[in-house]
Design a protein around this motif. Structure first.
Motif, PDB file in Angstrom:
ATOM      1  N   LYS A  43      57.261  47.493  45.158  1.00  0.00           N
ATOM      2  CA  LYS A  43      58.312  48.135  45.949  1.00  0.00           C
ATOM      3  C   LYS A  43      59.496  47.170  46.113  1.00  0.00           C
ATOM      4  CE  LYS A  43      55.577  51.666  46.799  1.00  0.00           C
ATOM      5  NZ  LYS A  43      55.788  53.001  46.220  1.00  0.00           N
ATOM      6  N   PRO A  44      60.693  47.693  46.244  1.00  0.00           N
ATOM      7  CA  PRO A  44      61.867  46.815  46.407  1.00  0.00           C
ATOM      8  C   PRO A  44      62.075  46.382  47.856  1.00  0.00           C
ATOM      9  CG  PRO A  44      62.592  49.085  46.231  1.00  0.00           C
ATOM     10  CD  PRO A  44      61.084  49.112  46.108  1.00  0.00           C
ATOM     11  N   TYR A  45      61.025  46.002  48.571  1.00  0.00           N
ATOM     12  CA  TYR A  45      61.149  45.594  49.959  1.00  0.00           C
ATOM     13  C   TYR A  45      60.562  44.204  50.120  1.00  0.00           C
ATOM     14  CZ  TYR A  45      62.117  50.519  50.867  1.00  0.00           C
ATOM     15  OH  TYR A  45      62.670  51.775  50.849  1.00  0.00           O
ATOM     16  N   GLY A  46      61.205  43.420  50.959  1.00  0.00           N
ATOM     17  CA  GLY A  46      60.701  42.087  51.190  1.00  0.00           C
ATOM     18  C   GLY A  46      61.473  41.385  52.276  1.00  0.00           C
ATOM     19  N   THR A  47      60.995  40.218  52.660  1.00  0.00           N
ATOM     20  CA  THR A  47      61.659  39.409  53.671  1.00  0.00           C
ATOM     21  C   THR A  47      61.252  37.963  53.462  1.00  0.00           C
ATOM     22  OG1 THR A  47      62.050  39.167  56.038  1.00  0.00           O
ATOM     23  CG2 THR A  47      59.798  39.646  55.357  1.00  0.00           C
ATOM     24  N   THR A  48      61.747  37.073  54.316  1.00  0.00           N
ATOM     25  CA  THR A  48      61.378  35.664  54.236  1.00  0.00           C
ATOM     26  C   THR A  48      60.962  35.168  55.614  1.00  0.00           C
ATOM     27  OG1 THR A  48      63.660  34.983  54.611  1.00  0.00           O
ATOM     28  CG2 THR A  48      62.960  35.196  52.329  1.00  0.00           C
ATOM     29  N   SER A  49      60.202  34.115  55.631  1.00  0.00           N
ATOM     30  CA  SER A  49      59.750  33.540  56.898  1.00  0.00           C
ATOM     31  C   SER A  49      60.837  32.629  57.480  1.00  0.00           C
ATOM     32  CB  SER A  49      58.463  32.752  56.694  1.00  0.00           C
ATOM     33  OG  SER A  49      58.668  31.708  55.759  1.00  0.00           O
ATOM     34  N   ASP A  50      60.868  32.533  58.824  1.00  0.00           N
ATOM     35  CA  ASP A  50      61.862  31.662  59.456  1.00  0.00           C
ATOM     36  C   ASP A  50      61.323  30.240  59.555  1.00  0.00           C
ATOM     37  OD1 ASP A  50      60.103  31.583  61.573  1.00  0.00           O
ATOM     38  OD2 ASP A  50      61.187  33.044  62.785  1.00  0.00           O
ATOM     39  N   GLU A  51      62.058  29.388  60.275  1.00  0.00           N
ATOM     40  CA  GLU A  51      61.670  27.975  60.342  1.00  0.00           C
ATOM     41  C   GLU A  51      60.323  27.762  61.026  1.00  0.00           C
ATOM     42  OE1 GLU A  51      64.476  27.229  64.293  1.00  0.00           O
ATOM     43  OE2 GLU A  51      64.819  26.131  62.437  1.00  0.00           O
ATOM     44  N   ASN A  52      59.868  28.761  61.788  1.00  0.00           N
ATOM     45  CA  ASN A  52      58.547  28.676  62.416  1.00  0.00           C
ATOM     46  C   ASN A  52      57.476  29.365  61.585  1.00  0.00           C
ATOM     47  OD1 ASN A  52      59.484  27.326  64.809  1.00  0.00           O
ATOM     48  ND2 ASN A  52      60.401  29.288  65.418  1.00  0.00           N
ATOM     49  N   GLY A  53      57.867  29.813  60.383  1.00  0.00           N
ATOM     50  CA  GLY A  53      56.930  30.507  59.508  1.00  0.00           C
ATOM     51  C   GLY A  53      56.759  31.973  59.850  1.00  0.00           C
ATOM     52  N   ILE A  54      57.491  32.477  60.871  1.00  0.00           N
ATOM     53  CA  ILE A  54      57.336  33.858  61.331  1.00  0.00           C
ATOM     54  C   ILE A  54      58.139  34.805  60.424  1.00  0.00           C
ATOM     55  CG2 ILE A  54      57.664  35.464  63.254  1.00  0.00           C
ATOM     56  CD1 ILE A  54      55.569  33.400  63.833  1.00  0.00           C
ATOM     57  N   PHE A  55      57.563  35.948  60.129  1.00  0.00           N
ATOM     58  CA  PHE A  55      58.297  36.972  59.378  1.00  0.00           C
ATOM     59  C   PHE A  55      58.017  38.339  59.978  1.00  0.00           C
ATOM     60  CE2 PHE A  55      54.149  36.893  57.378  1.00  0.00           C
ATOM     61  CZ  PHE A  55      53.852  38.232  57.187  1.00  0.00           C
ATOM     62  N   LYS A  56      58.955  39.261  59.713  1.00  0.00           N
ATOM     63  CA  LYS A  56      58.791  40.648  60.141  1.00  0.00           C
ATOM     64  C   LYS A  56      59.180  41.532  58.965  1.00  0.00           C
ATOM     65  CE  LYS A  56      60.292  43.902  63.732  1.00  0.00           C
ATOM     66  NZ  LYS A  56      61.182  44.073  64.904  1.00  0.00           N
ATOM     67  N   LEU A  57      58.222  42.311  58.494  1.00  0.00           N
ATOM     68  CA  LEU A  57      58.443  43.131  57.306  1.00  0.00           C
ATOM     69  C   LEU A  57      58.727  44.570  57.749  1.00  0.00           C
ATOM     70  CD1 LEU A  57      58.410  43.212  54.195  1.00  0.00           C
ATOM     71  CD2 LEU A  57      55.966  43.717  54.326  1.00  0.00           C
ATOM     72  N   ASN A  58      59.949  45.013  57.506  1.00  0.00           N
ATOM     73  CA  ASN A  58      60.337  46.373  57.897  1.00  0.00           C
ATOM     74  C   ASN A  58      60.101  47.329  56.735  1.00  0.00           C
ATOM     75  OD1 ASN A  58      61.363  45.735  60.535  1.00  0.00           O
ATOM     76  ND2 ASN A  58      63.042  44.695  59.475  1.00  0.00           N
ATOM     77  N   TYR A  59      58.926  47.910  56.735  1.00  0.00           N
ATOM     78  CA  TYR A  59      58.599  48.849  55.666  1.00  0.00           C
ATOM     79  C   TYR A  59      57.417  49.707  56.146  1.00  0.00           C
ATOM     80  CZ  TYR A  59      57.024  50.754  51.235  1.00  0.00           C
ATOM     81  OH  TYR A  59      56.638  51.616  50.248  1.00  0.00           O
ATOM     82  N   PRO A  60      57.469  51.017  55.916  1.00  0.00           N
ATOM     83  CA  PRO A  60      56.372  51.897  56.352  1.00  0.00           C
ATOM     84  C   PRO A  60      55.127  51.687  55.505  1.00  0.00           C
ATOM     85  CG  PRO A  60      57.988  53.146  55.105  1.00  0.00           C
ATOM     86  CD  PRO A  60      58.577  51.776  55.299  1.00  0.00           C
ATOM     87  N   LEU A  61      54.389  50.669  55.814  1.00  0.00           N
ATOM     88  CA  LEU A  61      53.202  50.335  55.029  1.00  0.00           C
ATOM     89  C   LEU A  61      52.105  51.364  55.219  1.00  0.00           C
ATOM     90  CD1 LEU A  61      53.138  46.521  55.806  1.00  0.00           C
ATOM     91  CD2 LEU A  61      53.466  47.514  53.541  1.00  0.00           C
ATOM     92  N   LYS A  62      51.323  51.480  54.176  1.00  0.00           N
ATOM     93  CA  LYS A  62      50.137  52.339  54.226  1.00  0.00           C
ATOM     94  C   LYS A  62      48.917  51.491  53.910  1.00  0.00           C
ATOM     95  CE  LYS A  62      52.696  56.396  52.633  1.00  0.00           C
ATOM     96  NZ  LYS A  62      52.825  57.407  51.548  1.00  0.00           N
ATOM     97  N   THR A  63      47.794  51.901  54.431  1.00  0.00           N
ATOM     98  CA  THR A  63      46.560  51.181  54.143  1.00  0.00           C
ATOM     99  C   THR A  63      46.353  51.092  52.628  1.00  0.00           C
ATOM    100  OG1 THR A  63      45.552  51.888  56.204  1.00  0.00           O
ATOM    101  CG2 THR A  63      44.047  51.176  54.441  1.00  0.00           C
TER     102      THR A  63
END
Length: 760
Positions: A43-63
């Motif tokens: 899928k063309p969706y992704g993100t990167t982690s911040d300086e604390n390693g935290i990330f938030k992925l905005n995508y309607p994930l399915k099991t």
């Protein structure tokens, strides 16, 4: 109504849970990883982690959706999404030599073989052991595009360039001890190697002098298991023997490894008319201890020592008082390397290394009368190489990586034939490299190295490489760079007069002094070249281009093509400058020729029935001296015909540089069944005709009689694993018993080895 509200609440809650997925990316010891890439597979969706390693992925994930987490310097991890996951801590392991597909030579940073922007060829530990390679010569001889030349030892020829122009490294540090430009490949045992990495084309932008044709890096093994004991022994033709012992022990803090080896042979003689053996009797001992202490997951210090000693026995004959006198020849070769490496990280973005390295190559040769035992001649050569270096990799963001470093090198030679007043060269260097990965389809690396030397002009060596992956089954590599080879101490300060024949060879730096001394002593009969035209030697330099295509539509089929062109300037060669009254010449070194080599390397690999695979390798090579070509066009070259008349040489007569075959190749047929513990390989090595001897004396290759004929060699190896502790091996080299001597390759006929290995 309450039931309806509850259903709506559940649906909303589930929708929210599927819309956001959060987590934290950390190292194995819990440190956050900045700029890790988190993508949904396919899928063309992704993100990167911040300086604390935290990330938030905005995508309607399915099991069942697959999420990929990757970062430069770490192993990529893929996890399967489950609706119950709201926050997940993901550990990434740092890349290390736990996989045979990881390489480091091309960029000085750890890369997966398939992802490295600098095309790298690899001989894995598995291939080394399965094929029974024991020396570097055996391992390289069966590779596509690499020629082996027996001249002052066994040297390698890459893309048509002589052994002088290839840098050989052990764990990233250079090997010394060249004889007439050749580092003898038989000096290096490969039984304890993790892998051999080969980078063709100039690599001076990272490694400096001698990396003009390419780099061969021997990576020694440091296993990951807690302990290991391995013993291997084999015997073979010419009373050859070899015993290897490998011991390894480790825990979380400490790693210890000890490799030792003894080997020897009675040698062989292909020319019975001479008293000297073609390959002398020899006995070699090698010990290689390694120690590593880890302060934590990212910081460690490593000590590595390698000691090798070889004694050779042979015979020679001279003429004294019109009688042939026999001599005993005893040679000793000692090769010692020692390094201390600190590797660590200030943060997960900045990793650095501090390395100190010293190596010594020592030879001595004693010729004594066979009758009476009195010494006839003694000579020695003692070379030291010291290097200190700091290097670092800095991750700017997920698209940019910078590598840089600086160092100092001191080289000292004590030899009977080198001027005693001048025996030291000092140099320093800096290098900078930037890797830019604008997308997953392209990777660009550009960099340079600046070398300052106190004996010749400084050098700047740039290089740029691009990797393109337009689709999953197609890979393109383009590399343009320059390399250089510095004048050796011998070329600068040699002071040698042959006591038997009477000719003299002097280094260029003090040639005028030596020649004037001979003139004052009344030894010179004629000046052939004005000595004032002998200028300061420059480093040899190259400008090279490599373009490769790799097509792999499935795991069972691969085709690769590599086009190369190398332009070399300021080649250093010895020329006669004066003639002595005894009829012998006085020689020195000058920058002379311009040459180019160009050609195509190709390889096809096909896999059948899971157990069988076959590969075809081929190289076409064109190696031309441009100065000679220009003189041929000007009508300056002639040869004497059978009828006694002079014939002008034409371009079609010219065969290029000596000792190069236009056509070489190999075929490898493998059978492997891991269930039955069986491995077998049949290899055919093909070498086309090549120029060998300037029979008509005009200095160039221009006549059919000056070629050595082509040939093919067949090798076979068979391995059987008896149980988890024992395995046996049979290796047959040169099955058809071909014999060859005196054509820059020594083939003693069929050689058979039988061995057994024990592992605990």
């Amino acid at each position: 109504m309450k039931k309806l509200i509850l259903i709506i609440f559940i649906l909303i809650t589930e929708a929210i849970a599927q819309t956001y997925f959060q987590g934290k990316v950390v190292t194995k010891d819990g440190r956050p990883i900045f700029n890790a890439n988190i993508t949904v597979v396919g899928k063309p969706y992704g993100t990167t982690s911040d300086e604390n390693g935290i990330f938030k992925l905005n995508y309607p994930l399915k099991t069942g959706d697959l999420i990929s987490i990757s970062c430069i310097g770490y192993q990529t991890k893929t996890i399967k999404y489950e609706s119950s996951l709201n926050f997940l801590i993901i550990n990434l392991n740092e890349l290390s030599y736990i996989s045979e597909t990881v390489v480091v030579t091309g960029t000085r940073s750890i890369k997966k073989l398939k992802d490295t922007p600098v095309k790298t060829e690899l001989i894995s530990e598995k291939e080394i052991k399965n094929c029974g390679y024991l020396s570097l010569k055996e391992a390289l001889f069966e590779q596509t595009g690499i020629g082996i030349i027996d001249n002052h030892g066994s040297g390698l020829q890459i893309q048509g360039l002589d052994p002088d122009y290839t840098l050989i490294l052990i764990d990233g540090d250079p090997v010394i001890g060249r004889t007439a430009g050749t580092i003898d490949l038989s000096r290096f045992d490969v039984a304890n190697l993790k892998q051999i990495e080969i980078v063709k084309g100039p690599s001076s932008s990272l490694y400096g002098s001698e990396a003009l044709a390419g780099v061969v890096n021997l990576i020694t093994a440091f296993p990951d298991e807690s302990q290991r004991f391995a013993l291997f022994g084999r015997i073979g033709t010419h009373d050859s023997y070899q015993i290897n012992a490998d011991i390894f022990k480790s825990n979380k803090k400490i790693k210890l490894a000890l490799f030792s080896n003894i080997r020897g042979s009675d040698g062989f003689d292909i020319v019975p008319e001479t008293i000297s053996k073609t390959i002398p009797e020899y006995h070699n001992f090698l010990i290689n201890p390694k120690f590593e202490y880890r302060f934590n997951e990212s910081n460690f210090v490593r000590f590595n020592m390698r000691y090798s000693n070889e004694n050779q026995n042979n015979f020679a004959e001279i003429t004294e008082n019109n009688q042939i006198v026999k001599l005993k020849v005893k040679d000793r070769l000692r090769d010692v390397n020692f390094s201390i490496l600190y590797s660590g990280s200030i943060s997960n973005l900045y990793k650095h290394q501090l390395r100190f390295y010293v190596t010594n190559y020592y030879t001595e040769s004693l010729l004594s009368y066979q009758t009476g035992g009195e010494p006839y001649e003694y000579s020695q050569f003692d070379q030291y190489y010291y290097k200190g270096e700091y290097s670092a990799n800095f991750i700017i963001d997920r698209k940019n990586l910078i590598s840089f470093g600086a160092g100092y090198v001191k080289e000292v030679v004590h030899a009977d034939r080198v001027d005693k007043d001048i025996d030291e060269i000092n140099s320093s260097f800096v290098f900078l490299q930037h890797e830019w990965i604008p997308s997953r389809y392209i990777d660009i690396v550009g960099g340079f190295r600046y070398d300052y030397n106190n004996k010749y002009s400084s050098r700047l060596s740039p290089k740029i490489t691009t990797l393109l992956k337009p689709c999953g089954f197609l890979t393109l590599n383009l590399s343009i760079g320059s390399g250089f080879k510095a004048p050796t101490l011998q070329q600068l300060y040699l002071n040698f007069t042959n006591p038997q024949v009477g000719y003299s060879v002097f280094g260029a730096a003090k040639f005028s002094n030596y020649l004037n001394k001979l003139i004052n002593e009344g030894q010179i009969d004629k000046i052939l070249l004005n000595p004032s035209n002998i200028s300061k030697l420059n480093a040899e330099s190259s400008l090279s281009l490599n373009f490769s295509i790799e097509y792999e539509p499935s795991s069972s089929y691969l085709i690769s093509l590599n086009f190369f062109r190398n332009n070399i300037r300021d080649l250093i060669d010895a020329i006669p400058v004066a003639l002595k009254k005894n009829g012998q010449g006085v020689y020195t070194y000058v920058n002379l020729n311009k040459i180019y080599t160009q050609g195509i390397e190709s390889e096809i690999k096909i896999k059948f029935f899971n157990n069988i695979n076959i590969s075809f390798g081929y190289q076409f090579l064109d190696a031309i001296d441009q100065v000679v070509l220009e003189r041929i066009r000007a009508g300056d070259y002639f040869k004497l015909t059978d009828s006694g008349r002079l014939k002008k040489i034409t371009e079609s007569d010219y065969g290029g540089l000596f000792n190069r075959s236009k056509h070489t190749g190999n075929i490898k047929l493998n059978y492997e069944n891991e269930t039955l513990g069986l491995f077998a390989r049949l290899t055919c090595i093909v070498k086309g005709k090549y120029g060998y001897y300037d029979r008509n004396g005009n200095g160039i290759l221009d006549d059919k009689s000056e070629y050595a004929p082509g040939f093919s060699l067949w090798n076979f190896v068979f391995n059987k694993v008896i149980n988890s502790h024992f395995a046996i091996q049979l290796r047959i080299e040169n099955i058809l018993n071909k014999k060859l001597s005196g054509q820059n390759l020594n083939l003693p006929g069929r050689i058979i080895y039988a061995g057994i290995s024990i592992n605990y």
